[in-house]
Write an enzyme that holds these catalytic residues in place. Structure first.
Site, PDB file in Angstrom:
ATOM      1  N   HIS A   1      -6.566   5.087   0.473  1.00  0.00           N
ATOM      2  CA  HIS A   1      -5.350   4.569   0.644  1.00  0.00           C
ATOM      3  C   HIS A   1      -4.342   5.363   1.705  1.00  0.00           C
ATOM      4  O   HIS A   1      -3.578   4.836   2.623  1.00  0.00           O
ATOM      5  CB  HIS A   1      -4.533   4.788  -0.678  1.00  0.00           C
ATOM      6  CG  HIS A   1      -2.855   4.709  -0.793  1.00  0.00           C
ATOM      7  ND1 HIS A   1      -2.496   3.724  -1.174  1.00  0.00           N
ATOM      8  CD2 HIS A   1      -2.135   5.936  -0.680  1.00  0.00           C
ATOM      9  CE1 HIS A   1      -1.142   3.628  -1.139  1.00  0.00           C
ATOM     10  NE2 HIS A   1      -1.005   5.228  -0.918  1.00  0.00           N
ATOM     11  N   GLU A   2      -4.520   6.705   1.681  1.00  0.00           N
ATOM     12  CA  GLU A   2      -3.893   7.710   2.618  1.00  0.00           C
ATOM     13  C   GLU A   2      -4.223   7.419   4.094  1.00  0.00           C
ATOM     14  O   GLU A   2      -3.494   7.368   4.858  1.00  0.00           O
ATOM     15  CB  GLU A   2      -4.295   9.137   2.018  1.00  0.00           C
ATOM     16  CG  GLU A   2      -3.379   9.342   0.640  1.00  0.00           C
ATOM     17  CD  GLU A   2      -2.235   9.291   0.475  1.00  0.00           C
ATOM     18  OE1 GLU A   2      -1.208   9.476   1.627  1.00  0.00           O
ATOM     19  OE2 GLU A   2      -1.705   9.048  -0.713  1.00  0.00           O
TER      20      GLU A   2
ATOM     21  N   HIS B   1      -2.473   4.499   5.414  1.00  0.00           N
ATOM     22  CA  HIS B   1      -1.129   4.666   5.905  1.00  0.00           C
ATOM     23  C   HIS B   1      -1.290   4.964   7.542  1.00  0.00           C
ATOM     24  O   HIS B   1      -0.510   4.569   8.317  1.00  0.00           O
ATOM     25  CB  HIS B   1      -0.504   5.916   5.163  1.00  0.00           C
ATOM     26  CG  HIS B   1       0.063   5.684   3.732  1.00  0.00           C
ATOM     27  ND1 HIS B   1       1.098   4.422   3.609  1.00  0.00           N
ATOM     28  CD2 HIS B   1       0.057   5.947   2.844  1.00  0.00           C
ATOM     29  CE1 HIS B   1       1.582   4.534   2.479  1.00  0.00           C
ATOM     30  NE2 HIS B   1       0.907   5.492   1.755  1.00  0.00           N
TER      31      HIS B   1
ATOM     32  N   GLU C   1       3.467   1.411   0.704  1.00  0.00           N
ATOM     33  CA  GLU C   1       2.542   1.812  -0.340  1.00  0.00           C
ATOM     34  C   GLU C   1       1.573   0.345  -0.713  1.00  0.00           C
ATOM     35  O   GLU C   1       0.396   0.657  -0.961  1.00  0.00           O
ATOM     36  CB  GLU C   1       3.427   2.177  -1.756  1.00  0.00           C
ATOM     37  CG  GLU C   1       3.921   3.417  -1.419  1.00  0.00           C
ATOM     38  CD  GLU C   1       2.963   4.520  -0.907  1.00  0.00           C
ATOM     39  OE1 GLU C   1       1.756   5.002  -1.714  1.00  0.00           O
ATOM     40  OE2 GLU C   1       3.261   5.494  -0.043  1.00  0.00           O
TER      41      GLU C   1
END
Length: 266
Positions: free
Chosen positions: A125-126, A129, A188
């Site tokens: 997920h990070e 980004h 997100e």
């Protein structure tokens, strides 16, 4: 009214920007160079290390292992960066990735992400980004919003519009709750989608992403209403992950067939 014309002009100025497309096909506004963002990422990573003690040994090796497996399936321009990984001593369940190839994980997160697959969902997920240029997009959006409001404020003052202070205050609230916060929520959700794909491509079980957010929900306390938050609610995140699970499981099965079977030990 003439001030409405100035507002329309300000909006037009704010949207005359460099356009791009995110990995999920969403249109983006990107004003900053990647080199500048990489330098900002390096500076932020250095500052974080000054604020919190780092942890080595088995915990660092574990996080490094999961990160390496995910980095291995990134596009070449991101994969070939010199990725740096740190584990920070902090009870806060948090992790981040920064432009330029930096990953940080707090020890508090390792209490909630209890398996390598759950940790992979966070790191994926990070890094999502970063792949989607969200730092660039957020900075660009804020700059454009501030520019637009500055133009409007100047125009209102120059034309003696009655109640201009109240108009600007209302616009400020509208920008915060109508543009910047929802924009963060869209980031997100998009990072969730990209992260799900990355972890599956690397051979981590994507179903663990739902387990992670169930753990987060159990560990977390009260949260503000979703419309007032920069993050979706846990329920919204889980629903989004479930919606993309069919594609993710197909990726996972193909990764397993190709011999990608991570074995990172906590």
């Amino acid at each position: 009214m003439r001030w409405k014309t100035y507002i329309a002009s300000a909006v037009a100025v704010a949207t005359l920007t460099a356009c791009s497309t995110s990995p999920t096909g969403r249109s983006q506004m990107l004003l900053m160079s990647e080199n500048d963002l990489s330098q900002m990422g390096a500076q932020a990573f250095s500052q974080y290390q000054q604020q919190l003690p780092t942890v080595g040994g088995a915990q660092l090796n574990y996080v490094q292992c999961v990160t390496n497996d995910i980095v291995a399936v990134l596009p070449p321009e991101q994969r070939d960066q010199n990725w740096q990984v740190k584990v920070f001593e902090s009870e806060e369940a948090n992790a981040f990735a920064l432009p330029g190839g930096y990953v940080g994980v707090n020890t508090g997160l390792l209490e909630i992400a209890t398996t390598q697959d759950q940790l992979a969902s966070v790191i994926g997920h990070e890094i999502g980004h970063v792949l989607a240029h969200h730092a660039n997009e957020r900075a660009s959006t804020q700059s454009a919003t501030q520019l637009g409001m500055s133009v409007v404020g100047t125009a209102l003052g120059a034309n003696g519009v009655a109640g201009s202070d109240q108009i600007m205050a209302a616009m400020g609230m509208g920008a915060q709750y109508g543009v910047l916060l929802p924009f963060s929520r869209s980031h997100e959700s998009e990072a969730d989608t990209i992260g799900l794909q990355l972890m599956a491509d690397a051979g981590f079980n994507p179903q663990a992403s739902i387990e992670l957010w169930q753990n987060m929900e159990q560990a977390g306390g009260g949260a503000p209403p979703e419309w007032m938050s920069t993050h979706p609610s846990h329920g919204s995140r889980i629903a989004g992950l479930e919606a993309g699970m069919g594609d993710a499981m197909g990726r996972y099965q193909r990764a397993q067939a190709a011999g990608r079977s991570p074995s990172c030990k906590a």
